[in-house]
Design a protein around this motif. Structure first.
Motif, PDB file in Angstrom:
ATOM      1  N   TYR A  87      11.320   4.774 -46.187  1.00  0.00           N
ATOM      2  CA  TYR A  87      12.439   4.866 -45.251  1.00  0.00           C
ATOM      3  C   TYR A  87      12.710   3.515 -44.592  1.00  0.00           C
ATOM      4  N   HIS A  88      11.634   2.828 -44.149  1.00  0.00           N
ATOM      5  CA  HIS A  88      11.838   1.544 -43.471  1.00  0.00           C
ATOM      6  C   HIS A  88      12.366   0.494 -44.449  1.00  0.00           C
ATOM      7  N   SER A  89      11.855   0.479 -45.673  1.00  0.00           N
ATOM      8  CA  SER A  89      12.376  -0.467 -46.672  1.00  0.00           C
ATOM      9  C   SER A  89      13.845  -0.195 -46.957  1.00  0.00           C
ATOM     10  N   ASP A  91      16.007   1.213 -44.912  1.00  0.00           N
ATOM     11  CA  ASP A  91      16.788   0.839 -43.735  1.00  0.00           C
ATOM     12  C   ASP A  91      16.980  -0.671 -43.671  1.00  0.00           C
ATOM     13  N   HIS A 100       9.729  -5.517 -38.109  1.00  0.00           N
ATOM     14  CA  HIS A 100       9.023  -4.280 -37.791  1.00  0.00           C
ATOM     15  C   HIS A 100       9.853  -3.396 -36.870  1.00  0.00           C
ATOM     16  N   SER A 102      13.758  -2.082 -35.831  1.00  0.00           N
ATOM     17  CA  SER A 102      15.139  -1.992 -36.295  1.00  0.00           C
ATOM     18  C   SER A 102      16.045  -2.726 -35.317  1.00  0.00           C
ATOM     19  N   VAL A 108       7.332   0.842 -35.232  1.00  0.00           N
ATOM     20  CA  VAL A 108       6.427   1.520 -36.163  1.00  0.00           C
ATOM     21  C   VAL A 108       6.012   2.872 -35.569  1.00  0.00           C
ATOM     22  N   ARG A 111       8.678   5.429 -35.940  1.00  0.00           N
ATOM     23  CA  ARG A 111       8.807   5.960 -37.306  1.00  0.00           C
ATOM     24  C   ARG A 111       7.672   6.930 -37.615  1.00  0.00           C
ATOM     25  N   GLU A 123       1.294  -1.637 -39.999  1.00  0.00           N
ATOM     26  CA  GLU A 123       2.371  -1.859 -40.959  1.00  0.00           C
ATOM     27  C   GLU A 123       2.410  -3.310 -41.401  1.00  0.00           C
ATOM     28  N   THR A 196       7.443  -2.158 -47.689  1.00  0.00           N
ATOM     29  CA  THR A 196       6.746  -1.773 -46.467  1.00  0.00           C
ATOM     30  C   THR A 196       5.423  -1.104 -46.859  1.00  0.00           C
ATOM     31  N   ASN A 198       2.379   1.054 -44.928  1.00  0.00           N
ATOM     32  CA  ASN A 198       1.933   1.722 -43.702  1.00  0.00           C
ATOM     33  C   ASN A 198       0.525   2.257 -43.865  1.00  0.00           C
TER      34      ASN A 198
END
Length: 200
Positions: A87-89, A91, A100, A102, A108, A111, A123, A196, A198
């Motif tokens: 999801y973070h990648s 976004d 790290h 948004s 982190v 999320r 992360e 990313t 985690n």
């Protein structure tokens, strides 16, 4: 032109990790936020040996394997952490940032809460290019064109950065998830790859 890759310092809680439940609890699909799946768009011409041949899951698995080669104790794979990471990648790729947090300040920890990850972890992130010239940890020009190339380059860059290396080798972590997303780079060619990692 050779592009420099982005390695942002690892974020992590080294001590006082909080764990709730078992590994099976972490990977439960109950009420987990969905992560978008990649859409392949091209000019209709498929070229052998192009980014259209890359497999997202294979890149993620290859990075996981390279990480465990570097560690004294291997990390378990967590599908729930992989969802957070992907999801973070996604976004970062969608909104063209590397960090790290948004642009709105989502962290982190935010999320982990959104995806109901039952720990306080860490992360690592990384952004590079594939199918065009980029640089390795020694500053040499390289060309990444396979899942394994991307994986080795990613872990090499993390190991070359003090904060990332601390996270990657942290003995308090027992599980990780890797998330990869890429987008065509209209300006330079090839693709921008967002990665990313985690931990729990």
């Amino acid at each position: 032109m050779v592009r420099r890759r982005s390695v942002i310092g690892g974020v992590g809680t080294v001590a006082a990790l909080r764990f709730w439940g078992t590994q099976a609890d972490w990977d439960s699909d109950d009420e987990v936020q969905e992560v978008p799946q990649p859409e392949v768009k091209s000019d209709g011409v498929h070229r052998q040996g192009s980014w259209l041949d890359l497999d997202q899951a294979k890149v993620e698995q290859a990075i996981h394997e390279e990480v465990n080669k570097a560690r004294e104790w291997p990390l378990e794979w967590s599908q729930r952490l992989a969802r957070v990471a992907r999801y973070h990648s996604w976004d970062m790729a969608k909104r063209s940032y590397v960090g790290h947090e948004s642009p709105e300040g989502t962290t982190v920890d935010d999320r982990y809460a959104r995806f109901r990850v039952p720990c306080s972890g860490g992360e690592n992130i990384f952004q590079t290019w594939a199918f065009t010239k980029t640089e390795n940890a020694e500053g040499e020009s390289v060309w990444l064109e396979s899942e394994r190339d991307i994986a080795k380059s990613t872990v090499e860059m993390w190991m070359d950065s003090e904060g990332h290396r601390e996270n990657l080798l942290n003995k308090n972590y027992s599980a990780e998830g890797i998330g990869v997303w890429w987008i065509p780079d209209q300006r330079y060619g090839g693709v921008r790859v967002f990665i990313t990692q985690n931990f729990c």
